[in-house]
Design a protein around this motif. Structure first.
Motif, PDB file in Angstrom:
ATOM      1  N   THR A 183      38.366 -39.953  17.581  1.00 41.01           N
ATOM      2  CA  THR A 183      37.536 -39.357  18.642  1.00 41.01           C
ATOM      3  C   THR A 183      37.940 -39.853  20.025  1.00 41.01           C
ATOM      4  OG1 THR A 183      35.877 -41.114  18.345  1.00 41.01           O
ATOM      5  CG2 THR A 183      35.557 -39.063  17.099  1.00 41.01           C
ATOM      6  N   GLY A 184      39.117 -40.417  20.118  1.00 43.73           N
ATOM      7  CA  GLY A 184      39.584 -40.908  21.410  1.00 43.73           C
ATOM      8  C   GLY A 184      38.748 -42.048  21.952  1.00 43.73           C
ATOM      9  N   GLY A 185      38.141 -42.826  21.065  1.00 41.11           N
ATOM     10  CA  GLY A 185      37.327 -43.972  21.461  1.00 41.11           C
ATOM     11  C   GLY A 185      35.868 -43.643  21.709  1.00 41.11           C
ATOM     12  N   ARG A 186      35.508 -42.376  21.705  1.00 46.70           N
ATOM     13  CA  ARG A 186      34.138 -41.978  22.032  1.00 46.70           C
ATOM     14  C   ARG A 186      33.146 -42.325  20.928  1.00 46.70           C
ATOM     15  NH1 ARG A 186      30.778 -37.767  20.859  1.00 46.70           N
ATOM     16  NH2 ARG A 186      29.262 -37.189  22.484  1.00 46.70           N
ATOM     17  N   GLY A 187      33.523 -42.150  19.683  1.00 44.22           N
ATOM     18  CA  GLY A 187      32.594 -42.296  18.572  1.00 44.22           C
ATOM     19  C   GLY A 187      31.960 -40.961  18.220  1.00 44.22           C
ATOM     20  N   VAL A 188      31.048 -40.970  17.264  1.00 45.97           N
ATOM     21  CA  VAL A 188      30.405 -39.746  16.792  1.00 45.97           C
ATOM     22  C   VAL A 188      28.950 -39.700  17.247  1.00 45.97           C
ATOM     23  CG1 VAL A 188      31.900 -39.465  14.780  1.00 45.97           C
ATOM     24  CG2 VAL A 188      29.804 -40.821  14.578  1.00 45.97           C
ATOM     25  N   ASP A 189      28.386 -38.499  17.224  1.00 48.00           N
ATOM     26  CA  ASP A 189      27.006 -38.321  17.672  1.00 48.00           C
ATOM     27  C   ASP A 189      25.987 -38.661  16.596  1.00 48.00           C
ATOM     28  OD1 ASP A 189      27.462 -36.956  20.395  1.00 48.00           O
ATOM     29  OD2 ASP A 189      28.712 -35.779  19.028  1.00 48.00           O
ATOM     30  N   VAL A 190      26.342 -38.432  15.336  1.00 48.04           N
ATOM     31  CA  VAL A 190      25.422 -38.675  14.225  1.00 48.04           C
ATOM     32  C   VAL A 190      26.186 -39.355  13.093  1.00 48.04           C
ATOM     33  CG1 VAL A 190      23.901 -37.619  12.493  1.00 48.04           C
ATOM     34  CG2 VAL A 190      23.987 -36.676  14.812  1.00 48.04           C
ATOM     35  N   VAL A 191      25.545 -40.315  12.443  1.00 49.38           N
ATOM     36  CA  VAL A 191      26.041 -40.895  11.193  1.00 49.38           C
ATOM     37  C   VAL A 191      24.986 -40.661  10.122  1.00 49.38           C
ATOM     38  CG1 VAL A 191      26.697 -42.987   9.959  1.00 49.38           C
ATOM     39  CG2 VAL A 191      27.440 -42.667  12.331  1.00 49.38           C
ATOM     40  N   LEU A 192      25.400 -40.088   8.995  1.00 49.71           N
ATOM     41  CA  LEU A 192      24.519 -39.931   7.834  1.00 49.71           C
ATOM     42  C   LEU A 192      24.929 -40.977   6.820  1.00 49.71           C
ATOM     43  CD1 LEU A 192      22.284 -38.259   6.422  1.00 49.71           C
ATOM     44  CD2 LEU A 192      24.134 -36.908   5.390  1.00 49.71           C
ATOM     45  N   ASP A 193      24.024 -41.928   6.536  1.00 52.38           N
ATOM     46  CA  ASP A 193      24.405 -43.091   5.719  1.00 52.38           C
ATOM     47  C   ASP A 193      23.526 -43.237   4.488  1.00 52.38           C
ATOM     48  OD1 ASP A 193      25.876 -45.433   5.087  1.00 52.38           O
ATOM     49  OD2 ASP A 193      24.198 -46.631   5.814  1.00 52.38           O
ATOM     50  N   ILE A 194      24.180 -43.558   3.366  1.00 55.74           N
ATOM     51  CA  ILE A 194      23.484 -43.830   2.103  1.00 55.74           C
ATOM     52  C   ILE A 194      23.646 -45.284   1.682  1.00 55.74           C
ATOM     53  CG2 ILE A 194      23.713 -41.457   1.257  1.00 55.74           C
ATOM     54  CD1 ILE A 194      26.126 -42.413  -0.415  1.00 55.74           C
ATOM     55  N   VAL A 195      24.332 -46.086   2.491  1.00 58.06           N
ATOM     56  CA  VAL A 195      24.714 -47.433   2.064  1.00 58.06           C
ATOM     57  C   VAL A 195      23.728 -48.487   2.558  1.00 58.06           C
ATOM     58  CG1 VAL A 195      26.546 -49.168   2.048  1.00 58.06           C
ATOM     59  CG2 VAL A 195      27.138 -46.721   2.047  1.00 58.06           C
ATOM     60  N   GLY A 196      23.468 -48.523   3.868  1.00 56.72           N
ATOM     61  CA  GLY A 196      22.611 -49.568   4.416  1.00 56.72           C
ATOM     62  C   GLY A 196      23.329 -50.905   4.426  1.00 56.72           C
ATOM     63  N   GLY A 197      22.581 -51.997   4.302  1.00 53.58           N
ATOM     64  CA  GLY A 197      23.181 -53.330   4.255  1.00 53.58           C
ATOM     65  C   GLY A 197      24.063 -53.593   5.460  1.00 53.58           C
ATOM     66  N   ASP A 198      25.274 -54.110   5.184  1.00 56.61           N
ATOM     67  CA  ASP A 198      26.157 -54.459   6.300  1.00 56.61           C
ATOM     68  C   ASP A 198      26.798 -53.231   6.952  1.00 56.61           C
ATOM     69  OD1 ASP A 198      28.006 -53.724   4.397  1.00 56.61           O
ATOM     70  OD2 ASP A 198      28.987 -55.681   4.251  1.00 56.61           O
ATOM     71  N   TYR A 199      26.567 -52.043   6.390  1.00 55.88           N
ATOM     72  CA  TYR A 199      27.061 -50.821   7.031  1.00 55.88           C
ATOM     73  C   TYR A 199      26.264 -50.492   8.293  1.00 55.88           C
ATOM     74  CZ  TYR A 199      30.640 -48.622   4.049  1.00 55.88           C
ATOM     75  OH  TYR A 199      31.812 -48.301   3.407  1.00 55.88           O
TER      76      TYR A 199
END
Length: 304
Positions: A183-199
């Motif tokens: 993303t050219g250093g920008r990052g993403v707008d949304v993260v959908l996560d199922i992991v939790g913890g250290d993620y």
């Protein structure tokens, strides 16, 4: 034979989806809500056998898929009428049974809570899972750029075939640096996560300004240690939800959103649930073993 209460329909089940909460329930970690069937199974497809006297929108013989709070691994199940949806025209009962739990979850979390917009980007963890394959297809269909993580080259390839611009093998590559590079250093707008913890901390690192982290499971742990400064500096949002305990009215509202916005995509063949394997109902234990082995791509479905 289950008895229907006011506002419910009786469905003759032709197929039932298998989901990770079913495994958790079997292990005693995810009991059904009060009043729900103790039989596992959160999604079904079949034909309506009968309706309660106060139900007007459905009639016997209608082909439906439905989200239920339990009881799906059976020949018949009672389902709240608002949680039923017509089976999309191109789909059979097996494919339709793979829709409710995952697409209800993705719609309410990615698009309602995460507010993903067509011009934005999303990182989907577990991209080859039932949730992941649904999220990739929906986000791509609505014009968003999708990144995904998965644990094998085969799963990464499947994510990219479904529309991910980049799939990252998290066993070999740091997903934070890979996503930032893409993303050219920008990052993403949304993260959908199922992991939790250290993620959690790593997910915050990969978010762009005004980014949203949507947590829907914690298979990697329910506790996380965070540096809150990036949350303040980049105006980040951490949210999440669970589906099963929500009220019939809330689930009905999600169903209406799906019917209006997502069902046309099914009918047009733009998206479709990914079914990895089917099992006869009597082999539900075998389906659970496959899910525990985590070798599948998409959904596992029981055929009645």
């Amino acid at each position: 034979m289950p008895e229907t209460r006011a506002g419910e329909v009786l469905i003759k089940v032709r197929a039932a989806g298998v989901n990770r909460p079913d495994l958790m329930q079997r292990e005693g970690k995810y009991p059904p809500p009060p009043g729900a069937s103790e039989i596992p199974g959160l999604e079904v497809a079949g034909t309506i056998e009968s309706v309660a006297t106060d139900v007007r929108e459905w009639r016997a013989g209608d082909r439906v898929c439905a989200l239920v709070s339990g009881g799906g691994y059976a020949e018949y199940v009672a389902a709240p009428a608002p949680q039923c949806l017509p089976i999309p025209r191109p789909l059979d009962f097996v494919s339709a049974a793979a829709i409710p739990e995952t697409f209800f979850t993705v719609w309410t979390n990615v698009f309602e809570r995460g507010r993903l917009q067509p011009s934005e980007s999303i990182l989907v963890h577990g991209g080859a899972s039932g949730i992941g394959t649904a999220a990739i297809q929906l986000a791509r269909a609505f014009g968003s750029t999708v990144f995904a993580t998965a644990g094998t080259a085969e799963k990464c390839a499947a994510c990219e075939r479904l529309g991910a611009a980049l799939a990252i093998n998290y066993r070999e590559t740091d997903f934070v640096s890979a996503t930032r590079d893409a993303t050219g250093g920008r990052g993403v707008d949304v993260v959908l996560d199922i992991v939790g913890g250290d993620y959690v901390a790593r997910n915050l690192d990969v978010l762009a300004m005004d980014g949203r982290l949507v947590q829907i499971a914690v298979i990697g742990g329910a506790r996380a240690q965070l540096n809150l400064v990036p949350v303040l500096q980049r105006r980040l949002t951490l949210t999440g939800s669970t589906l099963r305990p929500r009220t019939v009215a809330e689930k009905g509202a999600i169903a209406r959103g799906l019917r209006e916005r997502v069902w046309p995509l099914f009918d047009a063949g733009t998206i479709a649930p990914v079914v990895h394997a089917t099992f006869p109902l009597r082999a539900a234990a075998e389906a659970h073993r496959m899910m525990e082995a985590d070798t599948h791509i998409g959904k596992l479905v029981l055929v009645v």
